[in-house]
Motif scaffolding. Structure first.
Motif, short mmCIF file in Angstrom:
data_model
loop_
_atom_site.label_atom_id
_atom_site.label_comp_id
_atom_site.label_asym_id
_atom_site.label_seq_id
_atom_site.Cartn_x
_atom_site.Cartn_y
_atom_site.Cartn_z
N ALA A 271 -8.59 -2.77 4.45
CA ALA A 271 -9.87 -2.23 4.94
C ALA A 271 -10.40 -1.10 4.07
N ASN A 272 -9.65 -0.66 3.06
CA ASN A 272 -10.03 0.54 2.31
C ASN A 272 -9.89 0.32 0.80
N ALA A 273 -10.98 0.52 0.07
CA ALA A 273 -10.97 0.23 -1.37
C ALA A 273 -9.95 1.08 -2.12
N GLU A 274 -9.85 2.36 -1.77
CA GLU A 274 -8.92 3.26 -2.47
C GLU A 274 -7.48 2.78 -2.27
N LEU A 275 -7.17 2.33 -1.05
CA LEU A 275 -5.81 1.86 -0.77
C LEU A 275 -5.53 0.52 -1.44
N ARG A 276 -6.55 -0.34 -1.50
CA ARG A 276 -6.36 -1.62 -2.21
C ARG A 276 -6.06 -1.35 -3.68
N GLU A 277 -6.71 -0.35 -4.25
CA GLU A 277 -6.46 -0.01 -5.65
C GLU A 277 -5.03 0.52 -5.84
#
Lengths: 188, 188
Positions: B110-116
């Motif tokens: 759900a979170n771009a920073e965490l996916r990165e």
């Protein structure tokens, strides 16, 4: 990674790469890049969001070009054959300028933030190809496997090309790496 | 992704995951996580660098465990067989708690920073296994291909597990996905 562009955008890209290589990425400012080619920071920001994105211009076109080639592969092509068509299409975006690609690679590998941005770019290539495979009716897991395996081939071949002699052929490296993947993953 | 830990660190991880799922990752503060389990932010920072890293505790152990298994595979094992040993070793770190892993996966996607951050973790697994293969005498390009292909298998199988029914077997999914990779990349 964009094809060399004429005009302001291309000159800014060239200047950025030159300064990043000479002084280091962190040490270079947008104002310095712009003034290097007789332009202002204001003009720089008309073309690029920031000093990082000047290295990633053309990524969206590369991604869309690869996904379109996967989508447009013959209906009889299996997932990996469709992904190969995507890799084939990437060559039109990448193969042009060894010195430029090689300098860009050196700048990126020297900086953690840029390596992360490059990872995100690679993930977006894989995702776009996987989505194109899904729309061809390939089950999601197979689509991910084929698209990500193809992206690994892309990355390994491209790295060999940019770190190798300038007269090596990127298409040849791409084909050889694809064959090598099959070899390496074969059951034994 | 760490195995459930007893004590303060484990309670903080559990509370963080619960709050991220309920309120969203961005909306949750370290102070809130800590107070949820009767601790202070100061104690939180004894265990985790920030509210992101609480989701990635154990990554280094996972990476080192997988690399050690690659290094320790029988001398006769080819690159992909050695990588399979690495995948096998990952199961000791991952397979324990479906509800925890599944909640963590939802928060991360759900979170771009965490996916990165997750992408960076995956890249570090691949890199560590590739280095272990190189030390076994596998040429660099083959080592990258095998390690990255193995990491793709790892990611696809793990995603199927966390998004699927809780009684599915992660080892079975891992073996099936590895076989599927061979199938998908086979020439046709």
């Amino acid at each position: 990674m964009a094809r060399w562009q004429e005009g302001a955008a291309g000159r800014l890209q060239g200047a950025a790469l030159r300064l990043y290589a000479e002084r280091g990425y962190e040490q270079t400012t947008v104002a310095e890049i712009a003034s290097e080619v007789g332009l202002t920071a204001r003009t720089f920001f008309r073309y690029f969001a920031d000093k990082r994105e000047v290295l990633f211009a053309g990524s969206a076109q590369l991604r869309d070009g690869m996904a379109a080639a996967v989508a447009g592969a013959p209906a009889t092509a299996g997932p990996m054959a469709a992904v190969s068509a995507g890799l084939e299409a990437s060559l039109a975006f990448l193969g042009g300028d060894h010195a430029h690609s090689s300098a860009r690679h050196s700048v990126i590998t020297a900086n953690a933030e840029l390596r992360e941005r490059e990872l995100i770019k690679m993930a977006s290539l894989a995702e776009a190809m996987a989505e194109a495979l899904c729309r061809r009716g390939v089950p999601a897991a197979d689509a991910s496997l084929a698209a990500e395996a193809g992206t690994v081939v892309f990355r390994v071949a491209f790295e060999q090309w940019v770190t190798g002699p300038p007269d090596a052929s990127l298409p040849d490296l791409m084909h050889a790496t694809l064959a090598r993947l099959t070899e390496v993953t074969a059951p034994r």
